[in-house]
Motif scaffolding. Structure first.
Motif, PDB file in Angstrom:
ATOM      1  N   GLY A  22       0.798  -1.219   0.000  1.00 59.67           N
ATOM      2  CA  GLY A  22       0.000   0.000   0.000  1.00 59.67           C
ATOM      3  C   GLY A  22       0.827   1.264   0.000  1.00 59.67           C
ATOM      4  N   ALA A  23       2.137   1.139   0.266  1.00 59.68           N
ATOM      5  CA  ALA A  23       3.006   2.316   0.282  1.00 59.68           C
ATOM      6  C   ALA A  23       3.161   2.887  -1.127  1.00 59.68           C
ATOM      7  CB  ALA A  23       4.373   1.943   0.850  1.00 59.68           C
ATOM      8  N   THR A  24       3.135   4.204  -1.241  1.00 54.62           N
ATOM      9  CA  THR A  24       3.339   4.886  -2.519  1.00 54.62           C
ATOM     10  C   THR A  24       4.709   5.550  -2.505  1.00 54.62           C
ATOM     11  OG1 THR A  24       0.975   5.301  -2.861  1.00 54.62           O
ATOM     12  CG2 THR A  24       2.520   6.683  -4.086  1.00 54.62           C
ATOM     13  N   LEU A  25       5.509   5.259  -3.531  1.00 56.73           N
ATOM     14  CA  LEU A  25       6.870   5.781  -3.610  1.00 56.73           C
ATOM     15  C   LEU A  25       6.971   6.755  -4.775  1.00 56.73           C
ATOM     16  CD1 LEU A  25       8.858   2.448  -3.077  1.00 56.73           C
ATOM     17  CD2 LEU A  25       8.049   4.066  -1.353  1.00 56.73           C
ATOM     18  N   ASP A  26       7.372   7.979  -4.487  1.00 54.11           N
ATOM     19  CA  ASP A  26       7.565   8.987  -5.529  1.00 54.11           C
ATOM     20  C   ASP A  26       9.027   9.012  -5.968  1.00 54.11           C
ATOM     21  OD1 ASP A  26       4.881  10.005  -5.524  1.00 54.11           O
ATOM     22  OD2 ASP A  26       5.345  11.009  -3.630  1.00 54.11           O
ATOM     23  N   GLY A  27       9.257   9.497  -7.171  1.00 54.89           N
ATOM     24  CA  GLY A  27      10.620   9.698  -7.645  1.00 54.89           C
ATOM     25  C   GLY A  27      11.404   8.426  -7.868  1.00 54.89           C
ATOM     26  N   VAL A  28      10.732   7.344  -8.277  1.00 51.48           N
ATOM     27  CA  VAL A  28      11.433   6.097  -8.586  1.00 51.48           C
ATOM     28  C   VAL A  28      12.038   6.206  -9.983  1.00 51.48           C
ATOM     29  CG1 VAL A  28      11.233   3.602  -8.859  1.00 51.48           C
ATOM     30  CG2 VAL A  28       9.860   4.782  -7.128  1.00 51.48           C
ATOM     31  N   ARG A  29      13.322   5.924 -10.107  1.00 54.51           N
ATOM     32  CA  ARG A  29      13.989   5.940 -11.412  1.00 54.51           C
ATOM     33  C   ARG A  29      14.079   4.500 -11.928  1.00 54.51           C
ATOM     34  NH1 ARG A  29      17.879   8.858 -14.426  1.00 54.51           N
ATOM     35  NH2 ARG A  29      16.524  10.615 -13.956  1.00 54.51           N
ATOM     36  N   LEU A  30      13.352   4.234 -13.007  1.00 52.22           N
ATOM     37  CA  LEU A  30      13.361   2.907 -13.618  1.00 52.22           C
ATOM     38  C   LEU A  30      14.371   2.915 -14.759  1.00 52.22           C
ATOM     39  CD1 LEU A  30      11.703   0.308 -13.078  1.00 52.22           C
ATOM     40  CD2 LEU A  30      10.215   0.973 -14.962  1.00 52.22           C
ATOM     41  N   GLU A  31      15.460   2.167 -14.602  1.00 53.35           N
ATOM     42  CA  GLU A  31      16.519   2.103 -15.608  1.00 53.35           C
ATOM     43  C   GLU A  31      16.471   0.715 -16.250  1.00 53.35           C
ATOM     44  OE1 GLU A  31      20.151   3.044 -13.620  1.00 53.35           O
ATOM     45  OE2 GLU A  31      19.594   5.138 -13.244  1.00 53.35           O
ATOM     46  N   LEU A  32      15.834   0.645 -17.419  1.00 53.74           N
ATOM     47  CA  LEU A  32      15.630  -0.645 -18.072  1.00 53.74           C
ATOM     48  C   LEU A  32      16.790  -1.017 -18.982  1.00 53.74           C
ATOM     49  CD1 LEU A  32      11.830  -0.271 -18.850  1.00 53.74           C
ATOM     50  CD2 LEU A  32      12.908  -1.474 -16.943  1.00 53.74           C
ATOM     51  N   ASP A  33      17.340  -0.036 -19.666  1.00 54.62           N
ATOM     52  CA  ASP A  33      18.557  -0.233 -20.449  1.00 54.62           C
ATOM     53  C   ASP A  33      19.188   1.136 -20.664  1.00 54.62           C
ATOM     54  OD1 ASP A  33      17.219   1.018 -22.612  1.00 54.62           O
ATOM     55  OD2 ASP A  33      16.532  -0.899 -23.400  1.00 54.62           O
ATOM     56  N   ALA A  34      20.221   1.192 -21.457  1.00 55.23           N
ATOM     57  CA  ALA A  34      20.948   2.456 -21.632  1.00 55.23           C
ATOM     58  C   ALA A  34      20.074   3.550 -22.236  1.00 55.23           C
ATOM     59  CB  ALA A  34      22.183   2.228 -22.508  1.00 55.23           C
ATOM     60  N   ASP A  35      19.018   3.158 -22.975  1.00 59.06           N
ATOM     61  CA  ASP A  35      18.177   4.139 -23.668  1.00 59.06           C
ATOM     62  C   ASP A  35      16.809   4.301 -23.039  1.00 59.06           C
ATOM     63  OD1 ASP A  35      20.178   4.552 -25.662  1.00 59.06           O
ATOM     64  OD2 ASP A  35      19.549   2.671 -26.606  1.00 59.06           O
ATOM     65  N   THR A  36      16.475   3.521 -22.009  1.00 58.98           N
ATOM     66  CA  THR A  36      15.129   3.541 -21.442  1.00 58.98           C
ATOM     67  C   THR A  36      15.201   3.804 -19.947  1.00 58.98           C
ATOM     68  OG1 THR A  36      14.504   1.859 -23.083  1.00 58.98           O
ATOM     69  CG2 THR A  36      12.923   2.325 -21.335  1.00 58.98           C
ATOM     70  N   ARG A  37      14.977   5.069 -19.574  1.00 60.87           N
ATOM     71  CA  ARG A  37      15.011   5.472 -18.175  1.00 60.87           C
ATOM     72  C   ARG A  37      13.803   6.372 -17.901  1.00 60.87           C
ATOM     73  NH1 ARG A  37      21.386   6.375 -16.631  1.00 60.87           N
ATOM     74  NH2 ARG A  37      22.164   4.508 -17.687  1.00 60.87           N
ATOM     75  N   LEU A  38      13.018   6.009 -16.878  1.00 65.03           N
ATOM     76  CA  LEU A  38      11.790   6.721 -16.578  1.00 65.03           C
ATOM     77  C   LEU A  38      11.734   7.085 -15.103  1.00 65.03           C
ATOM     78  CD1 LEU A  38       9.362   4.307 -18.471  1.00 65.03           C
ATOM     79  CD2 LEU A  38      10.170   6.517 -19.297  1.00 65.03           C
ATOM     80  N   ASP A  39      11.209   8.268 -14.796  1.00 65.26           N
ATOM     81  CA  ASP A  39      10.948   8.673 -13.416  1.00 65.26           C
ATOM     82  C   ASP A  39       9.454   8.488 -13.157  1.00 65.26           C
ATOM     83  OD1 ASP A  39      13.580   9.355 -12.912  1.00 65.26           O
ATOM     84  OD2 ASP A  39      13.309  11.398 -13.670  1.00 65.26           O
ATOM     85  N   LEU A  40       9.111   7.631 -12.186  1.00 66.49           N
ATOM     86  CA  LEU A  40       7.723   7.230 -11.987  1.00 66.49           C
ATOM     87  C   LEU A  40       7.327   7.298 -10.519  1.00 66.49           C
ATOM     88  CD1 LEU A  40       7.822   4.001 -14.194  1.00 66.49           C
ATOM     89  CD2 LEU A  40       6.824   6.200 -14.854  1.00 66.49           C
TER      90      LEU A  40
END
Length: 251
Positions: A182-200
């Motif tokens: 149930g915890a909500t986490l802000d500012g998670v950086r998802l680094e999937l590969d060198a070209d795919t990085r998302l802040d979620l």
């Protein structure tokens, strides 16, 4: 990258998101009618980050207006009224609908109150892809970088186990303090590969125990308030990962 749903009005004609857009007034009315008839729960996301959960209560195709169930005592709804626009997100079976509304007004009736506004002139329709859950290629070493609620000064880099358009699972080692569902986490950086990085922003849906040799647990996260551009990037990554998996299987 913006983690709220992206405003959808006035998109560039060359935007790749046009592949997901619905601009036909008749089709928009049909989708809104389905939301109304199904009493589908919707998240109304204000520009300040507030979220009010509601449903379509009225639909006037002649006047081109739409009304949502209102709760004047809800602080989130009051925050919504202070914003010029909101982004509405909901699901019809396997389809995610997203659209912007502007200038919401609280209308008091004899039996209920309604949030009223003009019906959207454009909607976005995304096919939900939970069935297309992929395991990233191990050589890319995808990670989710986040601050533990109990260790705000320490960044964690947790291995991504699998991924879908709606969320991901990561591995939490046994020597790291547990997280509460149930915890909500802000500012998670998802680094999937060198070209795919998302802040979620992600919400922890469940914690699953693995076998004793794993020395850790599986955390299942849901993505929250994902913008249109981030959705496009995620879909592209999932499609490419699927293709790579099929090629590896053939080889």
């Amino acid at each position: 990258m913006e983690t709220r749903p992206a405003p959808l009005g006035g998109m560039n004609p060359d935007s790749p998101l046009n592949d997901f857009s619905v601009s036909s007034p008749r089709e928009i009315q049909t989708l809104l009618r389905q939301l109304l008839d199904g009493s589908v729960l919707l998240n109304l996301n204000a520009s300040d980050g507030s979220v009010f959960t509601s449903a379509v209560w009225t639909l006037d195709s002649g006047r081109g207006t739409i009304g949502f169930n209102a709760d004047p005592a809800d602080p989130a709804m009051q925050a919504l009224l202070q914003c010029d626009e909101a982004t509405v997100v909901g699901y019809l079976d396997s389809v995610k609908l997203q659209f912007d509304v502007h200038d919401l007004v609280l209308v008091h009736g004899n039996k209920a109150s309604v949030l009223s506004c003009q019906a959207p002139r454009m909607m976005y329709r995304f096919q939900r892809r939970e069935a297309f859950r992929v395991r990233p290629v191990m050589r890319s070493s995808p990670v989710a970088r986040l601050a533990h609620p109990e260790l705000p000064d320490k960044e964690l880099a947790l291995r991504v186990i699998d991924l879908s358009i709606g969320g991901c699972a990561v591995f939490l080692p046994e020597d790291v303090p547990p997280l509460r569902a149930g915890a909500t986490l802000d500012g998670v950086r998802l680094e999937l590969d060198a070209d795919t990085r998302l802040d979620l922003t992600m919400r922890l849906q469940h914690v699953t125990a693995l076998n004793a040799e794993a020395r850790g647990v599986r955390l299942g996260f849901e993505f929250k308030r994902v913008g249109g551009e981030a959705l496009r990037i995620l879909q592209r990554y999932i499609d490419l990962t699927q293709k790579r998996g099929k090629l590896m299987a053939l080889n």
